[in-house]
Scaffold this motif. Sequence first.
Motif, PDB file in Angstrom:
ATOM      1  N   UNK A  34       1.054  -1.571  -0.494  1.00  0.00           N
ATOM      2  CA  UNK A  34       0.312   0.254  -0.054  1.00  0.00           C
ATOM      3  C   UNK A  34       1.451   1.477   0.184  1.00  0.00           C
ATOM      4  N   UNK A  35       2.146   1.218   0.716  1.00  0.00           N
ATOM      5  CA  UNK A  35       2.625   2.124   1.118  1.00  0.00           C
ATOM      6  C   UNK A  35       3.486   2.186  -0.571  1.00  0.00           C
ATOM      7  N   UNK A  36       4.379   1.140  -0.803  1.00  0.00           N
ATOM      8  CA  UNK A  36       4.232   1.634  -2.566  1.00  0.00           C
ATOM      9  C   UNK A  36       3.436   1.966  -3.297  1.00  0.00           C
ATOM     10  N   UNK A  37       2.444   1.343  -3.343  1.00  0.00           N
ATOM     11  CA  UNK A  37       1.339   1.875  -4.158  1.00  0.00           C
ATOM     12  C   UNK A  37       1.601   3.744  -4.006  1.00  0.00           C
ATOM     13  N   UNK A  38       1.445   3.975  -3.539  1.00  0.00           N
ATOM     14  CA  UNK A  38       0.987   5.258  -2.688  1.00  0.00           C
ATOM     15  C   UNK A  38       1.817   6.246  -3.553  1.00  0.00           C
ATOM     16  N   UNK A  39       3.455   5.841  -2.799  1.00  0.00           N
ATOM     17  CA  UNK A  39       4.270   6.405  -3.883  1.00  0.00           C
ATOM     18  C   UNK A  39       4.462   6.746  -4.927  1.00  0.00           C
ATOM     19  N   UNK A  40       4.516   5.175  -5.568  1.00  0.00           N
ATOM     20  CA  UNK A  40       4.204   5.408  -6.982  1.00  0.00           C
ATOM     21  C   UNK A  40       3.715   6.683  -7.482  1.00  0.00           C
ATOM     22  N   UNK A  41       2.244   6.779  -7.747  1.00  0.00           N
ATOM     23  CA  UNK A  41       1.579   7.788  -7.917  1.00  0.00           C
ATOM     24  C   UNK A  41       1.570   8.487  -7.550  1.00  0.00           C
ATOM     25  N   UNK A  42       1.905   9.020  -5.602  1.00  0.00           N
ATOM     26  CA  UNK A  42       2.094  10.645  -5.911  1.00  0.00           C
ATOM     27  C   UNK A  42       3.248  11.291  -5.963  1.00  0.00           C
ATOM     28  N   UNK A  43       4.760  10.550  -6.787  1.00  0.00           N
ATOM     29  CA  UNK A  43       5.332  11.241  -7.286  1.00  0.00           C
ATOM     30  C   UNK A  43       5.670  11.086  -8.438  1.00  0.00           C
ATOM     31  N   UNK A  44       4.425  11.355  -9.432  1.00  0.00           N
ATOM     32  CA  UNK A  44       4.236  11.321 -10.254  1.00  0.00           C
ATOM     33  C   UNK A  44       4.846  10.041 -11.120  1.00  0.00           C
ATOM     34  N   UNK A  46       3.602   7.119 -11.664  1.00  0.00           N
ATOM     35  CA  UNK A  46       2.169   6.633 -11.783  1.00  0.00           C
ATOM     36  C   UNK A  46       1.758   7.641 -13.183  1.00  0.00           C
ATOM     37  N   UNK A  47       1.967   8.744 -13.161  1.00  0.00           N
ATOM     38  CA  UNK A  47       1.411   9.365 -14.336  1.00  0.00           C
ATOM     39  C   UNK A  47       2.642   9.020 -15.825  1.00  0.00           C
ATOM     40  N   UNK A  48       3.508   9.650 -15.375  1.00  0.00           N
ATOM     41  CA  UNK A  48       4.651   9.408 -16.311  1.00  0.00           C
ATOM     42  C   UNK A  48       4.477   8.183 -17.609  1.00  0.00           C
ATOM     43  N   UNK A  49       4.449   6.860 -16.186  1.00  0.00           N
ATOM     44  CA  UNK A  49       4.525   5.422 -17.250  1.00  0.00           C
ATOM     45  C   UNK A  49       3.223   5.471 -17.801  1.00  0.00           C
ATOM     46  N   UNK A  50       2.518   6.243 -17.268  1.00  0.00           N
ATOM     47  CA  UNK A  50       0.681   6.214 -17.546  1.00  0.00           C
ATOM     48  C   UNK A  50       0.772   6.818 -19.377  1.00  0.00           C
ATOM     49  N   UNK A  51       1.365   8.026 -19.197  1.00  0.00           N
ATOM     50  CA  UNK A  51       1.518   9.159 -20.287  1.00  0.00           C
ATOM     51  C   UNK A  51       2.257   8.649 -21.049  1.00  0.00           C
TER      52      UNK A  51
END
Length: 228
Positions: A34-44, A46-51
């Motif tokens: 959970x902490x790793x997933x939150x950090x992945x999202x909040x760090x940016x 996730x959005x970078x990889x998505x884009x």
Amino acid sequence: MTRSFLLATGLFFSAALTPLAAYAEQPANVGDAVMAASAYHDSGDYQHDFDTVIAQARHWVSERAPQVRKPAIVLDIDETTLSNWDEIRADNFGYIANGPCDALPKGPCGAIAWEKSGRAPAFASTLALIDEAERNHVAVFFITGRHEDEREATARNLHLAGIKHWDGLDLRPMTSHGYAAHYKAPARAAIEAKGYTIIASLGDQPSDLADGHAEKGFLLPNPFYRVP
């Protein structure tokens, strides 16, 4: 063999350590995940990889569309077209199907109530992909795991998020509750049966892309939940 014999020989201590070795075989700690997933999202990240994946799809669509008669793309909705991050975070990555969702950003937030509220925003890069497809005369189809009783709410949410046109919106029949691929692959086959060539299929779950019926599949990142 007695306890005293084990102590005398040292065998007792060896046996006592055996359970510790089992830790190496345990699954990942859920709290750490959970902490790793939150950090992945909040760090940016996730959005970078998505884009990045969406950009690859855009390049492919613009390149391939002129070569095909009746080209089409297929998009999943949740975590592909629309973001449910507010609900995901409120529920701490759990899935709470029922109940209200009226205390955001606090939870609990019932997933069905959230989806029917039509509040999910669209991903900007996915909107750009849809615009690119339409400029290249590519039909846009949505195939979602949401059930048929959410059709009106889902269409309203797509409109509110900035998507004004699509060529088809397939929702899961109310009687379907099995693996997503068992519904989605036949839905893509039905699009092909209408004469379309699906040049790209996009989704955030492997089950969104399983069993073919598309020239290329693009898997978007999603460490937040799994839909088999």
